[in-house]
Design a protein around this motif. Structure first.
Motif, PDB file in Angstrom:
ATOM      1  N   PRO A 160       0.742  -1.197   0.035  1.00 52.58           N
ATOM      2  CA  PRO A 160       0.227   0.494   0.245  1.00 52.58           C
ATOM      3  C   PRO A 160       0.959   1.179   0.194  1.00 52.58           C
ATOM      4  CG  PRO A 160      -0.719  -1.751   1.889  1.00 52.58           C
ATOM      5  CD  PRO A 160       0.547  -1.750   1.301  1.00 52.58           C
ATOM      6  N   VAL A 161       0.529   2.243  -0.327  1.00 49.58           N
ATOM      7  CA  VAL A 161       0.471   3.511  -0.522  1.00 49.58           C
ATOM      8  C   VAL A 161       0.962   4.580   0.557  1.00 49.58           C
ATOM      9  CG1 VAL A 161       1.513   5.492  -2.373  1.00 49.58           C
ATOM     10  CG2 VAL A 161       1.123   3.308  -2.902  1.00 49.58           C
ATOM     11  N   MET A 162       1.472   5.411   1.024  1.00 50.19           N
ATOM     12  CA  MET A 162       1.700   6.148   2.086  1.00 50.19           C
ATOM     13  C   MET A 162       1.035   7.517   1.541  1.00 50.19           C
ATOM     14  SD  MET A 162       1.617   4.409   4.457  1.00 50.19           S
ATOM     15  CE  MET A 162       1.436   2.791   4.060  1.00 50.19           C
ATOM     16  N   PRO A 163       0.167   7.920   2.883  1.00 47.61           N
ATOM     17  CA  PRO A 163       0.003   9.630   1.874  1.00 47.61           C
ATOM     18  C   PRO A 163       0.535  10.658   1.786  1.00 47.61           C
ATOM     19  CG  PRO A 163      -1.281   8.698   3.512  1.00 47.61           C
ATOM     20  CD  PRO A 163      -0.643   7.631   3.376  1.00 47.61           C
ATOM     21  N   LYS A 164       1.729  10.727   1.440  1.00 49.24           N
ATOM     22  CA  LYS A 164       3.083  11.882   1.522  1.00 49.24           C
ATOM     23  C   LYS A 164       3.645  12.223   0.355  1.00 49.24           C
ATOM     24  CE  LYS A 164       6.204  11.384   4.345  1.00 49.24           C
ATOM     25  NZ  LYS A 164       7.394  11.361   5.565  1.00 49.24           N
ATOM     26  N   ALA A 165       2.771  13.720  -0.113  1.00 48.02           N
ATOM     27  CA  ALA A 165       2.643  14.276  -1.301  1.00 48.02           C
ATOM     28  C   ALA A 165       4.106  13.449  -2.188  1.00 48.02           C
ATOM     29  CB  ALA A 165       2.178  15.745  -1.077  1.00 48.02           C
ATOM     30  N   ARG A 166       5.236  14.146  -0.886  1.00 52.37           N
ATOM     31  CA  ARG A 166       6.229  13.588  -2.206  1.00 52.37           C
ATOM     32  C   ARG A 166       7.106  12.877  -2.686  1.00 52.37           C
ATOM     33  NH1 ARG A 166      11.057  15.296   2.549  1.00 52.37           N
ATOM     34  NH2 ARG A 166      12.773  13.934   0.813  1.00 52.37           N
ATOM     35  N   TYR A 167       6.319  11.484  -2.071  1.00 54.90           N
ATOM     36  CA  TYR A 167       5.775   9.913  -2.781  1.00 54.90           C
ATOM     37  C   TYR A 167       5.196   9.963  -3.905  1.00 54.90           C
ATOM     38  CZ  TYR A 167       8.588   8.926   2.029  1.00 54.90           C
ATOM     39  OH  TYR A 167       8.942   9.146   3.423  1.00 54.90           O
ATOM     40  N   GLY A 168       4.290  10.914  -4.165  1.00 53.86           N
ATOM     41  CA  GLY A 168       3.458  10.734  -5.046  1.00 53.86           C
ATOM     42  C   GLY A 168       4.706  11.405  -6.225  1.00 53.86           C
ATOM     43  N   ILE A 169       5.131  11.932  -6.290  1.00 57.06           N
ATOM     44  CA  ILE A 169       6.122  13.340  -7.037  1.00 57.06           C
ATOM     45  C   ILE A 169       6.926  11.863  -7.267  1.00 57.06           C
ATOM     46  CG2 ILE A 169       8.126  14.683  -7.709  1.00 57.06           C
ATOM     47  CD1 ILE A 169       6.210  16.869  -5.424  1.00 57.06           C
ATOM     48  N   MET A 170       7.244  11.793  -6.380  1.00 57.89           N
ATOM     49  CA  MET A 170       9.192  10.163  -6.754  1.00 57.89           C
ATOM     50  C   MET A 170       8.601   8.697  -7.767  1.00 57.89           C
ATOM     51  SD  MET A 170      11.033  11.286  -2.983  1.00 57.89           S
ATOM     52  CE  MET A 170      12.096   9.276  -3.154  1.00 57.89           C
ATOM     53  N   ARG A 171       6.973   8.871  -6.865  1.00 61.07           N
ATOM     54  CA  ARG A 171       6.783   7.581  -7.898  1.00 61.07           C
ATOM     55  C   ARG A 171       6.380   7.748  -9.112  1.00 61.07           C
ATOM     56  NH1 ARG A 171       3.489   7.403  -3.651  1.00 61.07           N
ATOM     57  NH2 ARG A 171       1.280   7.756  -5.516  1.00 61.07           N
TER      58      ARG A 171
END
Length: 453
Positions: free
Chosen positions: A147-158
């Motif tokens: 599962p993906v965690m709800p941290k905005a920086r991780y969306g950019i990195m993904r």
């Protein structure tokens, strides 16, 4: 508190890096960090953030630490971290828990802090029926099942990772590490420590190798986690050859930082996607994501956290080459590096040891150690033999420090598990492989019961 100083030249960034120098060695501290997987004990599956079907989620585990005095940190209404004093518990992209310990004086305090945290984790685990596992790479779950965690920086990195390497998403979602943050006396001392850290990082990788499984099978690596970093993002990972060159300095490292493409900029709690854009353009007011704006020191500090070399410089040095592992090795890793780098004699012995090593040999060792571990060949010897020599240097350094526990013991006992590894030739990865072939009947899922905290 955010540093909103506007950056209009390199001078302010240089001053920041230089501020890390601590001429008073008595002021040096140790910052230990480790990550671990969280899983449902009923079926070994990773936890989603919010929980589902009546089962707890990562959010519930984070909040459970508040019963022990931790305070929540939220982003967009979601609890994403807990803080207590100088320590923090944060979330990695796939829900891995990271304890970033407070800066402490000696290993006895580090061990007390780590043990207290893991004891609290065990109590929470009993309450919520979840477990905590210290491995370098998730042994059974596919990337898609994390599962993906709800941290905005991780969306950019993904979104960015697949553009620059084939394994970056695995790094984000399925790896865990243990590392240590160490101080330096001056620029010259920083350079020596940086070179030693990079040169000896493959030895740490081999000693702490603890990720032989991928998708429930033996993948043929001692440290698959370490292998992951070789194909994550060549711009921001690796051994940094310029560190070994004449002219290495704070400014030389700063130039490297400025040349690494950005991920994001934070403004008012929002993460603005600047992936692939240039911090140098930002300094000229020409960042496409924020045209006309100049960066602040907070922007620079954020950008520094997005570089992932084997050793990373901030206002201290981070040693980053080891797999997450069992309880006793969480203290062994910082003790290993403290013994090598917090004693003048040991630091000089390390410099003497690595002086004949070429960068090409270091690169070969870096790429071989994840697969072969202590069986890696280096200058006509096995890495196992070199590791024994390095351990002896660390042991001498820990004894020289003479930082004693309340019972009068020095810090050298914290690396005893590493001596066992070089004497037997069996890494933690080897022990798990043996167990899989011996009494697990090939079923890797046994690792969740036998090797969890």
């Amino acid at each position: 508190m955010a540093d909103t100083t506007i950056i209009d030249s390199k001078d302010v960034m240089m001053a920041y890096l230089e501020s890390g120098s601590k001429p008073d060695r008595d002021s040096w501290r140790i910052g230990a960090e480790h990550e671990k997987f969280v899983f449902h004990r009923s079926d070994n599956r990773p936890l989603s953030y919010a929980g589902e079907n009546g089962r707890p989620g990562i959010r519930d585990v984070l909040k459970a630490f508040e019963d022990f005095g931790w305070k929540p940190v939220s982003e967009s209404g979601n609890v994403i971290a807990e803080i207590s004093g100088g320590a923090s518990i944060t979330l990695e992209p796939g829900g891995q828990f990271e304890l970033s310990g407070a800066p402490l004086e000696h290993m006895h305090d580090i061990c007390t802090e780590t043990s207290r945290h893991l004891q609290h984790a065990k109590e929470i685990g009993e309450k919520l029926d979840v477990g905590f596992l210290g491995l370098g790479f998730h042994p059974t779950s596919s990337r898609e099942c994390i599962p993906v965690m709800p941290k905005a920086r991780y969306g950019i990195m993904r979104n960015y990772m697949p553009k620059v390497g084939s394994l970056g998403l695995d790094m984000m979602m399925r790896t865990c590490t243990v590392q240590v943050n160490l101080d330096f006396e001056s620029e010259a001392d920083m350079i020596e420590k940086f070179r030693i850290g990079l040169a000896l990082q493959p030895i740490a990788t081999a000693l702490f190798a603890n990720s032989p499984f991928l998708d429930g099978r033996n993948v043929g690596y001692q440290s698959y986690r370490s292998h992951i970093w070789t194909d994550t993002d060549s711009d921001r990972c690796g051994l940094l050859p310029f560190v070994f060159e004449d002219g290495m300095s704070f400014e030389r490292y700063l130039d490297h930082v400025l040349d690494v493409p950005m991920y994001f900029v934070r403004r008012g709690g929002d993460y603005i996607d600047a992936a692939g854009q240039s911090f140098r353009d930002f300094m000229d007011g020409k960042l496409p994501a924020l045209p006309g704006e100049l960066p602040t020191m907070e922007d620079f500090q954020d950008h520094m956290t997005t570089l992932f070399p084997e050793v990373r410089l901030k206002t201290f040095l981070e040693m980053r080459g080891a797999d997450g592992g069992p309880w006793n090795r969480l203290c062994a890793l910082p003790a290993f590096w403290v013994g090598l780098l917090y004693s003048k004699d040991s630091q000089q012995a390390c410099l003497d040891l690595i002086k004949p090593w070429t960068f090409e040999e270091l690169e070969t060792m870096r790429h071989s150690a994840p697969k072969l571990g202590l069986k890696t060949a280096h200058k006509g010897r096995l890495l196992r033999d070199v590791a024994k020599e390095v351990l002896d240097i660390a042991d001498a350094g820990l004894k020289e420090r003479a930082k004693l526990s309340t019972s009068g013991e020095n810090e050298s006992g914290f690396i005893s598990s590493l001596y066992e590894t070089v004497e037997t030739g069996k890494t933690p990865a080897d022990k798990m492989i043996d167990a899989m072939e011996d009494h697990w009947d090939g079923d890797v899922s046994h690792v969740f019961k036998e090797f969890s905290y």
